[in-house]
Scaffold this motif. Structure first.
Motif, mmCIF file in Angstrom:
data_model
loop_
_atom_site.group_PDB
_atom_site.id
_atom_site.type_symbol
_atom_site.label_atom_id
_atom_site.label_comp_id
_atom_site.label_asym_id
_atom_site.label_seq_id
_atom_site.Cartn_x
_atom_site.Cartn_y
_atom_site.Cartn_z
ATOM 1 N N GLU A 6 -68.307 5.117 12.282
ATOM 2 C CA GLU A 6 -69.065 6.318 12.335
ATOM 3 C C GLU A 6 -68.053 7.432 11.221
ATOM 4 O O GLU A 6 -66.724 7.454 11.684
ATOM 5 C CB GLU A 6 -69.301 6.902 13.427
ATOM 6 C CG GLU A 6 -70.330 6.404 14.336
ATOM 7 C CD GLU A 6 -71.621 6.693 13.880
ATOM 8 O OE1 GLU A 6 -71.946 7.606 13.129
ATOM 9 O OE2 GLU A 6 -72.922 6.310 14.439
ATOM 10 N N PHE A 7 -68.517 7.816 10.451
ATOM 11 C CA PHE A 7 -67.747 8.686 9.402
ATOM 12 C C PHE A 7 -67.835 10.232 9.906
ATOM 13 O O PHE A 7 -68.829 10.740 10.033
ATOM 14 C CB PHE A 7 -67.843 8.585 7.936
ATOM 15 C CG PHE A 7 -67.191 7.130 7.397
ATOM 16 C CD1 PHE A 7 -65.958 7.228 7.221
ATOM 17 C CD2 PHE A 7 -67.859 5.872 7.650
ATOM 18 C CE1 PHE A 7 -65.205 5.822 6.855
ATOM 19 C CE2 PHE A 7 -67.504 4.731 7.086
ATOM 20 C CZ PHE A 7 -66.260 4.748 6.709
ATOM 21 N N TYR A 57 -60.714 16.134 5.305
ATOM 22 C CA TYR A 57 -60.272 14.777 5.821
ATOM 23 C C TYR A 57 -61.996 13.962 5.743
ATOM 24 O O TYR A 57 -62.731 14.488 6.622
ATOM 25 C CB TYR A 57 -59.583 14.738 7.077
ATOM 26 C CG TYR A 57 -58.350 15.571 7.004
ATOM 27 C CD1 TYR A 57 -57.120 14.845 6.165
ATOM 28 C CD2 TYR A 57 -58.289 16.550 7.558
ATOM 29 C CE1 TYR A 57 -56.042 15.640 6.251
ATOM 30 C CE2 TYR A 57 -57.011 17.508 7.402
ATOM 31 C CZ TYR A 57 -55.889 16.752 6.816
ATOM 32 O OH TYR A 57 -54.904 17.550 6.655
ATOM 33 N N LEU A 58 -61.796 12.892 5.423
ATOM 34 C CA LEU A 58 -62.915 11.747 5.840
ATOM 35 C C LEU A 58 -62.166 10.700 6.724
ATOM 36 O O LEU A 58 -61.236 10.177 6.384
ATOM 37 C CB LEU A 58 -63.440 11.144 4.445
ATOM 38 C CG LEU A 58 -64.487 9.920 4.606
ATOM 39 C CD1 LEU A 58 -65.679 10.675 4.959
ATOM 40 C CD2 LEU A 58 -64.452 9.408 3.257
ATOM 41 N N LEU A 59 -62.696 10.972 7.803
ATOM 42 C CA LEU A 59 -62.367 9.783 9.144
ATOM 43 C C LEU A 59 -63.452 9.004 9.519
ATOM 44 O O LEU A 59 -64.607 9.512 9.695
ATOM 45 C CB LEU A 59 -61.841 10.779 10.015
ATOM 46 C CG LEU A 59 -60.858 11.812 9.759
ATOM 47 C CD1 LEU A 59 -60.656 12.941 10.921
ATOM 48 C CD2 LEU A 59 -59.608 11.276 9.349
ATOM 49 N N GLY A 60 -63.182 7.677 9.582
ATOM 50 C CA GLY A 60 -63.819 6.539 10.039
ATOM 51 C C GLY A 60 -63.604 6.281 11.480
ATOM 52 O O GLY A 60 -62.422 5.889 11.733
ATOM 53 N N MET A 61 -64.508 6.241 12.373
ATOM 54 C CA MET A 61 -64.291 5.980 13.960
ATOM 55 C C MET A 61 -64.953 4.872 14.245
ATOM 56 O O MET A 61 -66.145 4.511 13.845
ATOM 57 C CB MET A 61 -64.561 7.150 14.697
ATOM 58 C CG MET A 61 -64.197 8.529 14.139
ATOM 59 S SD MET A 61 -62.478 9.003 14.312
ATOM 60 C CE MET A 61 -62.351 8.847 16.354
ATOM 61 N N GLY A 69 -58.964 6.759 6.838
ATOM 62 C CA GLY A 69 -59.327 7.765 6.406
ATOM 63 C C GLY A 69 -59.025 8.133 5.114
ATOM 64 O O GLY A 69 -58.359 7.018 4.479
ATOM 65 N N ALA A 70 -59.165 9.158 4.691
ATOM 66 C CA ALA A 70 -58.849 9.680 3.112
ATOM 67 C C ALA A 70 -58.608 11.205 3.130
ATOM 68 O O ALA A 70 -59.294 11.789 3.865
ATOM 69 C CB ALA A 70 -59.905 9.261 1.982
ATOM 70 N N ALA A 124 -64.615 -3.563 5.937
ATOM 71 C CA ALA A 124 -64.311 -2.108 6.387
ATOM 72 C C ALA A 124 -63.820 -1.217 5.190
ATOM 73 O O ALA A 124 -64.312 -0.148 5.011
ATOM 74 C CB ALA A 124 -63.381 -2.097 7.443
ATOM 75 N N SER A 125 -63.203 -1.736 4.420
ATOM 76 C CA SER A 125 -62.410 -1.160 3.126
ATOM 77 C C SER A 125 -63.515 -0.698 2.201
ATOM 78 O O SER A 125 -63.793 0.454 1.928
ATOM 79 C CB SER A 125 -61.462 -1.920 2.406
ATOM 80 O OG SER A 125 -62.130 -3.219 1.838
#
Length: 212
Positions: A6-7, A57-61, A69-70, A124-125
């Motif tokens: 989930e982003f 921030y872009l965060l992947g949970m 993240g980025a 995932a990348s």
């Protein structure tokens, strides 16, 4: 545990304190401890002056924990490219301010969490890359600029992301780095998904990016 990543998109001033702590802790783990970069760290956290009100921030949970993240900064604001990385290139580099675009930095994926059972063998990348592209498209950015290490540049190429090398430089460790432009459009998304054996999973994950 689900294989869904989930982003979330959070502006700096809206980032919940516990999530901010986890983000900066994982960044220290990645950039200081694993890669040995000369990054600013205080009390076990990696953060710098670019973590400010201009930052998104872009965060992947995954499984309730931060996985990847980025960090994005609009080209009209001060960026690492214009204020830090320019020292590592022979010719002056800067992010264009006359087109809609941004700088992306501090990309990371936590290796230990990536190798969890439900993500084993899943790209995932590439999912992070797709989320970055979708974010830029929703902001009407043509793409994003970055300074990438040889390893990160190789990951982009392996993902079939047609990034443009604008200039090569040398880092403080005398390693080759690349000033690149990363286009963001549907054609790039199809290029990334179409060549992957897990294309079905990637297409399913795209549905979870509509809210970005």
């Amino acid at each position: 545990m689900s294989s869904v990543i989930e982003f979330l998109v959070n502006d700096h001033n809206e980032l919940p304190p516990n999530l901010a702590t986890e983000l900066y802790r994982l960044r220290r783990k990645t950039f200081r401890e694993r890669l040995g970069w000369k990054v600013e760290c205080t009390e076990g956290l990696e953060k710098d002056k670019f973590d400010n009100e201009n930052t998104t921030y872009l965060l992947g949970m995954h499984g309730g924990h931060l996985l990847c993240g980025a960090r994005f900064i609009d080209s009209t604001q001060p960026t690492m490219i214009s204020e830090v990385f320019h020292d590592y290139f022979d010719d002056k580099i800067s992010v264009p301010t006359d087109i809609p675009c941004c700088e992306v930095s501090r990309l990371f994926i936590d290796k230990e969490r990536r190798f969890s059972a439900t993500l084993h063998g899943l790209p995932a990348s590439k999912m992070l890359f797709l989320a970055m592209i979708i974010y830029c498209m929703k902001k009407n950015y043509r793409g994003m600029y970055a300074v990438a290490s040889r390893g990160m540049y190789a990951l982009f190429r392996q993902a079939n992301w047609n990034v443009e090398v604008i200039q090569k430089g040398l880092s403080e460790k005398r390693e080759v780095i690349y000033y690149i432009f990363m286009p963001a459009n549907m054609s790039i998304i199809e290029d990334i998904i179409g060549t992957d054996k897990a294309s079905g999973w990637l297409r399913d994950m795209l549905h979870h990016l509509r809210h970005l």
